[in-house]
Structure formats: C-alpha cells, structure tokens
Design a protein around this motif. Structure first.
Motif, PDB file in Angstrom:
ATOM      1  N   HIS A 108      -6.147 -52.585  -3.368  1.00 35.07           N
ATOM      2  CA  HIS A 108      -4.704 -52.822  -3.490  1.00 35.07           C
ATOM      3  C   HIS A 108      -3.950 -51.498  -3.582  1.00 35.07           C
ATOM      4  N   SER A 109      -4.483 -50.555  -4.366  1.00 35.06           N
ATOM      5  CA  SER A 109      -3.815 -49.267  -4.513  1.00 35.06           C
ATOM      6  C   SER A 109      -3.832 -48.464  -3.214  1.00 35.06           C
ATOM      7  N   LEU A 110      -4.821 -48.711  -2.360  1.00 31.32           N
ATOM      8  CA  LEU A 110      -4.920 -47.983  -1.096  1.00 31.32           C
ATOM      9  C   LEU A 110      -4.058 -48.600   0.001  1.00 31.32           C
ATOM     10  N   THR A 111      -4.054 -49.921   0.067  1.00 31.74           N
ATOM     11  CA  THR A 111      -3.452 -50.616   1.209  1.00 31.74           C
ATOM     12  C   THR A 111      -2.162 -51.347   0.895  1.00 31.74           C
ATOM     13  N   GLY A 112      -1.915 -51.638  -0.387  1.00 34.39           N
ATOM     14  CA  GLY A 112      -0.765 -52.466  -0.734  1.00 34.39           C
ATOM     15  C   GLY A 112      -1.033 -53.948  -0.566  1.00 34.39           C
ATOM     16  N   LEU A 113      -2.277 -54.285  -0.241  1.00 31.44           N
ATOM     17  CA  LEU A 113      -2.654 -55.680  -0.030  1.00 31.44           C
ATOM     18  C   LEU A 113      -3.003 -56.321  -1.375  1.00 31.44           C
ATOM     19  N   PRO A 114      -2.256 -57.341  -1.831  1.00 30.40           N
ATOM     20  CA  PRO A 114      -2.534 -57.952  -3.148  1.00 30.40           C
ATOM     21  C   PRO A 114      -3.947 -58.513  -3.203  1.00 30.40           C
ATOM     22  N   PRO A 115      -4.622 -58.395  -4.346  1.00 32.52           N
ATOM     23  CA  PRO A 115      -5.998 -58.907  -4.461  1.00 32.52           C
ATOM     24  C   PRO A 115      -6.129 -60.373  -4.067  1.00 32.52           C
ATOM     25  N   ALA A 116      -5.121 -61.188  -4.405  1.00 34.84           N
ATOM     26  CA  ALA A 116      -5.204 -62.616  -4.094  1.00 34.84           C
ATOM     27  C   ALA A 116      -5.185 -62.880  -2.594  1.00 34.84           C
ATOM     28  N   MET A 117      -4.687 -61.913  -1.807  1.00 39.42           N
ATOM     29  CA  MET A 117      -4.590 -62.094  -0.361  1.00 39.42           C
ATOM     30  C   MET A 117      -5.680 -61.321   0.379  1.00 39.42           C
TER      31      MET A 117
END
Length: 302
Positions: A108-117
C-alpha cells in the motif's frame, strides 16, 4: 591520611582511585549503546545520548548490510522481493517473519493500492495470517499484485456506465419482434378466422379445453393442450402432436402483436439457444401469464 592536595595524592605509597564525575558512563557501556539494530524496514536506530569520557576515542556506528540471512545485532532476517503490479516492478527488502497482512501494508505504501483491494499472489493467493517464512518465501521471490486504486475504479466506471446506457438505448431502438421478417410473413396472413376471443386488461386461468385457432411459424394451425396431471404440454398440428414434459421447456417469451395488442406472439424454448424457439401466434392476452406460470412454475420468477 590524605594530604592537603586532595584524594588524588599518594598516601602511604599507594595512589587513591579517581572517581568519574556524575553522569559519565564507562567507555565499554557507551560504545555498546551506540550499536545500531536493523529493523524489518532496514533502517537503523540513532546512537544513545551522552558523551564519552575525555580522551576516549568515539567509535562510529557499524554499517548494516542487508542480506538473506540473520543479522547478528538485530536478529531480524530480511528477504529481497520483487513486487510486480500494473507493469511496475518494486525491489523490496522485507522481514521474513512478517505476515502477509503486513506485506499488504507495505505494498500500500509503495503503490497506493488499499490492502482490501489487493490480490497478492505467491504460489497461489498469499495468506494474510501466515508469515513469509511459513510459506517459504525465498530471496529474489516474485510477488504478483492484482488490483486497482479507488481513482482507477472511478475512472473506469464512468465510461462503463455510459456504454451500458448506450447499449440500452440501442436495444430500445430495435424493432419489435412482430416487425421482423420471419414473423411478418406469418402475421401478414391476418388474424385466423377461428381465433379464440381475447379480453384485454384481464388475466384468466387456463381453460379446460385446448387453446386453438393459432398459427405456428410455418403458418399452419396449432393448438396447445395443457395436461397438468401428466405435467406435459401438447403442441398439436394437423400432421402430429408433440408431447413435451414441462420441465424440458427452458423458457417462455411473449410480445404483444403491434396493432392487435389484445393478442400475443409466444415462443417456447425447447433447447439451449434461440434457434430452438417454437413460435405460436395470436395467443389471447388473458391467458399469457397463466401459460408462463403453468409451464415454468411461479418459483422461476424469484
């Protein structure tokens, strides 16, 4: 006894010990406090506060090197990963004893992709509750990540909804079935002379006698007999009578005949595709719902 010079003077041939001033620590302890421990993120701590005694040489903190092995000072074992997401590659050094859920936070910190997604894969779907060590992640392992950020989802949904509306508009523009060529050649013959009377705006139960006075797609006369005790539909023509188990009929569709809305054209789907439709024309409108309920069963609508 001590002479007037103070405690540092010789007394009876012996040198008295000199005590360190308050707040100063022994050189060995101060050096030990300056050692850096390497955490899971690979960042070192800061040196302990306090100066060394005057004249004692200060040692620089050791440089920590990351490798796929135990760190002597911290006890944390790191592993080098290649995280691949959306055609992007990230080289990550991560703690081998961290869980899949913690790795998702790192992603998440690298990509901005939320863990739930995130859908994270390493030899299958990565379990969140297990550590990387437990699932045997090794140095240089590839971690595949699938998922879209919230902004990406919003950007995709807007044109998708617009496309769905366009498709719906196109469907609305399609001509009614009764105008299509294959049906037109039957309907152009006009209403059969012996067609059963229709009652518009009313729903009735099926009569005890067969429904007759209708055409099939060949323009021949056809009648429908509902054998409820045998759970069969009999489709009779001049040439033969087909006895169909009602459970074998996949669907029933109907549409009002344009200009004669008190009658419908109706099809019984006998196979997996529309090519198996058996069409019947000039079905009185008051029996349409009863036919569908009898053949399909009302439970099919829920």
């Amino acid at each position: 006894r001590a002479g007037p010079g103070g405690p540092g003077q010789l007394h009876a041939g012996r040198a008295l010990p000199v005590r360190s001033p308050p707040g100063a620590e022994e050189p060995g302890m101060e050096a030990e406090a300056q050692e850096l421990s390497l955490g899971c993120g690979g960042e070192g701590g800061s040196p302990a506060a306090g100066g060394s005694p005057e004249g004692e040489e200060r040692r620089d903190p050791p440089q920590a090197s990351v490798s796929n092995g135990g760190d002597a000072e911290s006890g944390k074992e790191l592993v080098e990963l290649k995280v691949i997401w959306n055609k992007n590659k990230y080289d990550v050094k991560f703690c081998l004893d961290s869980t899949g859920a913690e790795l998702k936070q790192k992603i998440h910190s690298l990509t901005g992709l939320p863990p739930a997604m995130q859908k994270v894969m390493f030899k299958g779907l990565l379990p969140e509750e297990k550590t990387l060590r437990e699932i045997k992640v090794t140095n240089g392992a590839k971690i595949m990540v699938v998922g879209s950020t919230i902004n990406d989802v919003l950007a995709v949904n807007t044109p998708k909804e617009a496309a769905q509306q366009e498709v719906k508009a196109e469907e609305n523009k399609k001509e009614p079935l009764c105008r299509q060529k294959q049906h037109r050649k039957v309907l152009d013959k006009g209403k059969p002379d012996d067609v059963m009377p229709s009652v518009k705006g009313v729903q009735e139960r099926l009569p005890t006698v067969p429904l007759s006075g209708m055409y099939n797609k060949s323009g021949g006369k056809v009648r429908l007999t509902f054998k409820l005790e045998q759970d069969q539909l009999w489709i009779g023509t001049k040439e033969r009578t087909e006895k169909l188990p009602m459970g074998s009929i996949k669907n029933v569709v109907s549409e009002p005949i344009e200009g004669h809305e008190d009658y419908h054209m109706m099809a019984f789907q006998l196979g997996p595709t529309e090519a198996s439709y058996y069409w019947v024309y000039w079905v009185p409108t008051q029996y349409v719902d009863a036919i569908k309920d009898t053949v399909l069963g009302k439970w099919q609508y829920f």
